[in-house]
Design a protein around this motif. Structure first.
Motif, short mmCIF file in Angstrom:
data_model
loop_
_atom_site.label_atom_id
_atom_site.label_comp_id
_atom_site.label_asym_id
_atom_site.label_seq_id
_atom_site.Cartn_x
_atom_site.Cartn_y
_atom_site.Cartn_z
N THR A 95 1.02 -1.26 0.23
CA THR A 95 0.03 0.01 0.28
C THR A 95 0.51 1.18 -0.10
O THR A 95 0.53 2.59 -0.90
CB THR A 95 -1.09 0.17 1.23
N ASN A 96 2.04 1.31 0.73
CA ASN A 96 3.07 2.67 0.66
C ASN A 96 3.99 2.71 -1.11
O ASN A 96 3.54 3.18 -1.50
CB ASN A 96 3.98 2.41 1.25
N ILE A 97 3.82 1.61 -1.85
CA ILE A 97 3.83 1.42 -3.14
C ILE A 97 3.23 2.12 -3.87
O ILE A 97 2.81 3.22 -4.90
CB ILE A 97 4.53 0.21 -3.64
N TYR A 113 3.16 5.67 -5.46
CA TYR A 113 3.21 5.69 -7.20
C TYR A 113 1.83 6.47 -7.63
O TYR A 113 2.44 7.20 -8.57
CB TYR A 113 3.16 4.05 -7.52
N SER A 114 1.36 6.25 -6.98
CA SER A 114 -0.04 6.79 -7.94
C SER A 114 0.06 7.93 -7.33
O SER A 114 -0.25 8.82 -7.94
CB SER A 114 -1.33 6.58 -6.81
N LEU A 148 7.09 15.20 -5.36
CA LEU A 148 7.74 14.34 -6.10
C LEU A 148 8.74 13.53 -5.80
O LEU A 148 9.01 12.62 -5.60
CB LEU A 148 7.90 14.88 -7.99
N GLY A 149 9.92 15.01 -4.75
CA GLY A 149 10.89 14.44 -4.54
C GLY A 149 10.84 13.47 -2.79
O GLY A 149 11.42 12.21 -2.79
N LEU A 150 9.59 13.72 -2.31
CA LEU A 150 9.16 12.92 -1.06
C LEU A 150 8.59 11.36 -1.94
O LEU A 150 9.12 10.65 -1.12
CB LEU A 150 8.60 13.70 -0.61
N ALA A 151 7.59 11.49 -3.08
CA ALA A 151 6.93 9.85 -2.96
C ALA A 151 8.18 9.57 -3.67
O ALA A 151 8.10 7.92 -3.06
CB ALA A 151 5.70 10.32 -3.89
#
Length: 189
Positions: A80-82, A86-87, A140-143
């Protein structure tokens, strides 16, 4: 069960809300979670996947912590983290374009006023544009970082859920990819 200020909302009620609202408007789910601050630690895996998808697809802000105080990497399992990260990344272009279109429509509100109002309107638009771009760059950097680190935390905190959620999450990754691309192309119609 979800708890908030002594009020009890069963997970079945939230599940039915998330299933119906995510299909129509995940933004409603994001607003609900941000408003009532339910604890998400004891929620079902399907609810967590629905919430991860709703936050990833609809909110330009990146969340390391929900409004309830639950940290995303430790609340969600590996899969779910992925899914959330990703989402978030795949849907960011459409969210940014949508927000920028909205930012530039604010300029129309001030156009009928005096020169000072028009100048103020341009400043407001510029402020919102810069704010949205900063949210995007940081998010985006954090994701990208949390795609790996969040997955590791999720695996450490929820090893069994990480395994059982793998295949349902893969399907939702395909669905959120489709949503990210279709939402982006629909914005230019």
């Amino acid at each position: 069960m979800f708890w908030h200020d002594g009020l009890n909302t069963t997970s079945d009620q939230l599940l039915s809300l998330t299933e119906s609202d995510v299909s129509t408007s995940g933004a409603n789910v994001v607003a609900l979670i941000e408003t009532i601050h339910p604890s998400l630690k004891k929620s079902e895996a399907i609810e967590k996947r629905a919430l991860a998808t709703a936050f990833g697809e609809n909110d330009l802000r990146y969340h390391l912590k929900y409004a309830s105080g639950n940290f995303v990497p430790t609340t969600l399992d590996f899969s779910t983290n992925i899914l959330y990260n990703y989402s978030y990344m795949i849907n960011t272009p459409s969210k940014l374009v949508h927000n920028l279109k909205l930012d530039f429509t604010l300029d129309d509100v001030f156009m009928s006023g005096s020169k000072l109002d028009q100048l103020h309107g341009k400043f407001v638009v510029l402020t919102y544009v810069i704010w949205d771009i900063l949210h995007t760059v940081v998010g985006l950097g954090l994701a990208f970082i949390m795609l790996f680190i969040g997955g590791i935390f999720g695996l450490l905190f929820h090893p069994i859920h990480s395994i059982f959620n793998f295949f349902p999450t893969m399907w939702q990754i395909v669905a959120t990819s489709w949503h990210g691309l279709s939402n982006l192309f629909n914005l230019f119609k």
